[in-house]
Design a protein around this motif. Structure first.
Motif, short mmCIF file in Angstrom:
data_model
loop_
_atom_site.label_atom_id
_atom_site.label_comp_id
_atom_site.label_asym_id
_atom_site.label_seq_id
_atom_site.Cartn_x
_atom_site.Cartn_y
_atom_site.Cartn_z
N LEU A 1 0.83 -1.20 0.00
CA LEU A 1 0.00 0.00 0.00
C LEU A 1 0.87 1.25 0.00
O LEU A 1 1.87 1.33 0.72
N ASP A 2 0.48 2.22 -0.81
CA ASP A 2 1.11 3.54 -0.85
C ASP A 2 0.10 4.52 -0.27
O ASP A 2 -0.97 4.73 -0.86
N ILE A 3 0.41 5.12 0.86
CA ILE A 3 -0.58 5.95 1.55
C ILE A 3 -1.08 7.09 0.66
O ILE A 3 -2.30 7.32 0.56
N ASP A 4 -0.19 7.79 -0.01
CA ASP A 4 -0.62 8.91 -0.85
C ASP A 4 -1.49 8.43 -2.01
O ASP A 4 -2.48 9.07 -2.37
N HIS B 1 5.78 -5.37 12.34
CA HIS B 1 5.15 -6.70 12.33
C HIS B 1 3.98 -6.78 11.36
O HIS B 1 3.41 -7.86 11.15
N THR B 2 3.61 -5.66 10.70
CA THR B 2 2.46 -5.65 9.80
C THR B 2 2.85 -5.11 8.44
O THR B 2 3.55 -4.11 8.33
N LEU B 3 2.38 -5.79 7.37
CA LEU B 3 2.58 -5.36 6.00
C LEU B 3 1.22 -5.10 5.39
O LEU B 3 0.35 -5.98 5.38
N GLU C 1 -8.11 11.97 7.32
CA GLU C 1 -7.00 12.16 8.25
C GLU C 1 -6.92 11.02 9.27
O GLU C 1 -5.82 10.58 9.64
N GLN C 2 -8.07 10.55 9.74
CA GLN C 2 -8.06 9.41 10.65
C GLN C 2 -7.47 8.18 9.97
O GLN C 2 -6.69 7.44 10.58
N HIS C 3 -7.81 7.99 8.71
CA HIS C 3 -7.29 6.82 8.00
C HIS C 3 -5.83 6.99 7.62
O HIS C 3 -5.08 6.01 7.57
N ARG C 4 -5.40 8.23 7.38
CA ARG C 4 -3.97 8.45 7.16
C ARG C 4 -3.18 8.06 8.41
O ARG C 4 -2.14 7.40 8.33
N ASP C 5 -3.67 8.47 9.57
CA ASP C 5 -3.00 8.12 10.83
C ASP C 5 -3.00 6.61 11.04
O ASP C 5 -1.99 6.03 11.49
N TYR C 6 -4.13 5.96 10.72
CA TYR C 6 -4.25 4.50 10.86
C TYR C 6 -3.19 3.80 10.00
O TYR C 6 -2.47 2.90 10.48
N LEU C 7 -3.09 4.20 8.74
CA LEU C 7 -2.15 3.54 7.82
C LEU C 7 -0.71 3.87 8.14
O LEU C 7 0.18 3.04 7.98
N GLN C 8 -0.45 5.09 8.61
CA GLN C 8 0.91 5.46 8.97
C GLN C 8 1.38 4.65 10.17
O GLN C 8 2.55 4.24 10.24
N LYS C 9 0.48 4.42 11.12
CA LYS C 9 0.84 3.61 12.28
C LYS C 9 1.24 2.20 11.85
O LYS C 9 2.23 1.64 12.35
N LEU C 10 0.50 1.64 10.89
CA LEU C 10 0.85 0.31 10.40
C LEU C 10 2.14 0.33 9.59
O LEU C 10 2.94 -0.62 9.65
N ALA C 11 2.36 1.40 8.84
CA ALA C 11 3.60 1.51 8.06
C ALA C 11 4.81 1.55 8.99
O ALA C 11 5.89 1.06 8.63
#
Length: 338
Positions: A170-173, A213-215, A199-209
């Motif tokens: 996944l590419d966040i942008d 332990h998560t891809l 913005e909430q989902h950007r934060d969610y995905l950045q945390k996983l990035a």
């Protein structure tokens, strides 16, 4: 032996393709329209033997691999192919493409063939990564994980669908808006409960990035994104206390966002591809697990159709979950990839 009508051509990842010309007792294998080898077939003692003939110079091993791919894809019930070769196939034996058999024969096993990473695995990360045990911040002891892959990691032509199935990171942008749209779909929201703003989902995905332990992955059919997956190392995950977790077990979360790509035939394609990718990514992975909501009967049935078994039910703080698992041996022994 039977070859389903229409499966005389198989695209390969990249720009090449395989095709077969069939004549009595002989098959001509072509790669991108150019002859690669001829394979003669002989019935001997009730067994069909394959004789490699007229292989292009230096490409006998490539021809054997290509022929095995075509034959196993065309014949999902076929478990092994018997070969008689004029010269030793040392490389093919060393990598497990062929096994020595009786009377000078060699055998290609379906369960071994689909464990060979090339050409499906596009970005090999974990297989050769050395083991160093470390402690996570919350006190879990686990192997240090390889750096995360980026870009396309898996690609295979699904002969049953007539479509490419691929996985990319996944590419966040690039993917944020579609991820936001998918998560706010009422059907998805019912099970994921992760609706929110961009913005909430950007934060969610950045945390996983930022989490080793998560891809995060995007699933594509013919390069069109349709699904979001999270692949995680189970040893460091919240699921670890609920079963006898191994150091290299992987877990998955799954979301199909595009309505046009729903249905059991599509699930069979992408779920088998996702599991295949995780088993190829690290040969030490013995099991892939998931924890769908226990009342998600449709998803559980789809998973059982792909070899997952329901080990038990258990309680997370936010849901009653079913522990679903598929083991490497089972997956490849009953492998119906094509």
């Amino acid at each position: 032996m039977s070859h389903p009508e229409g499966l005389h051509r198989l695209p390969l990842p990249g720009t090449e393709s395989l095709s077969i010309q069939v004549s009595p007792g002989r098959l001509t294998l072509l790669r991108s329209g150019q002859p690669l080898a001829q394979v003669a077939t002989v019935e001997e003692g009730g067994t069909t033997l394959f004789h490699l003939q007229e292989a292009r110079d230096g490409e006998a091993e490539a021809a054997i691999r290509a022929f095995c791919y075509w034959h196993f894809a065309a014949n999902p019930e076929q478990q092994r192919l018997a070969w008689r070769l004029e010269s030793p196939a040392v490389g093919a034996v060393q990598q497990g493409l062929l096994l020595p058999g009786a009377n000078g024969l060699l055998q290609a096993e379906r369960s071994l063939f689909w464990q060979l990473p090339a050409p499906w695995l596009r970005a090999a990360q974990g297989n050769n990564y050395p083991q160093l045990m470390v402690m996570s911040p919350d006190g879990r002891r686990h192997p240090l994980r390889a750096p995360k892959a980026s870009g396309e990691v898996y690609r295979r032509f699904d002969a049953r669908l007539g479509s490419w199935i691929s996985l990319r990171t996944l590419d966040i942008d690039l993917d944020l808006e579609r991820f936001n749209r998918w998560q706010n779909n009422p059907r998805v929201l019912e099970f994921w409960q992760e609706g929110g703003s961009l913005e909430q989902h950007r934060d969610y995905l950045q945390k996983l990035a930022d989490d080793p332990h998560t891809l995060t992955l995007i699933g594509c059919f013919d390069d069109q994104p349709f699904a979001y997956f999270e692949a995680y190392w189970a040893k460091e995950d919240r699921i670890a206390p609920f079963y006898a977790v191994d150091d290299y077990d992987r877990g998955i979360h799954m979301l199909v966002g595009e309505e046009s790509h729903r249905g059991p035939h599509k699930v069979a394609s992408w779920l088998s591809a996702l599991v295949h990718y995780l088993f190829l990514d690290d040969s030490r992975t013995r099991k892939v697990v998931a924890e769908p909501r226990a009342d998600n009967a449709r998803m559980i049935a789809h998973m059982q159709g792909q070899g997952f078994y329901r080990e038990k039910e258990f309680d997370f703080p936010h849901k009653r979950a079913a522990l679903m698992a598929v083991e490497r041996e089972w997956f490849f022994d009953r492998c119906e990839l094509c």
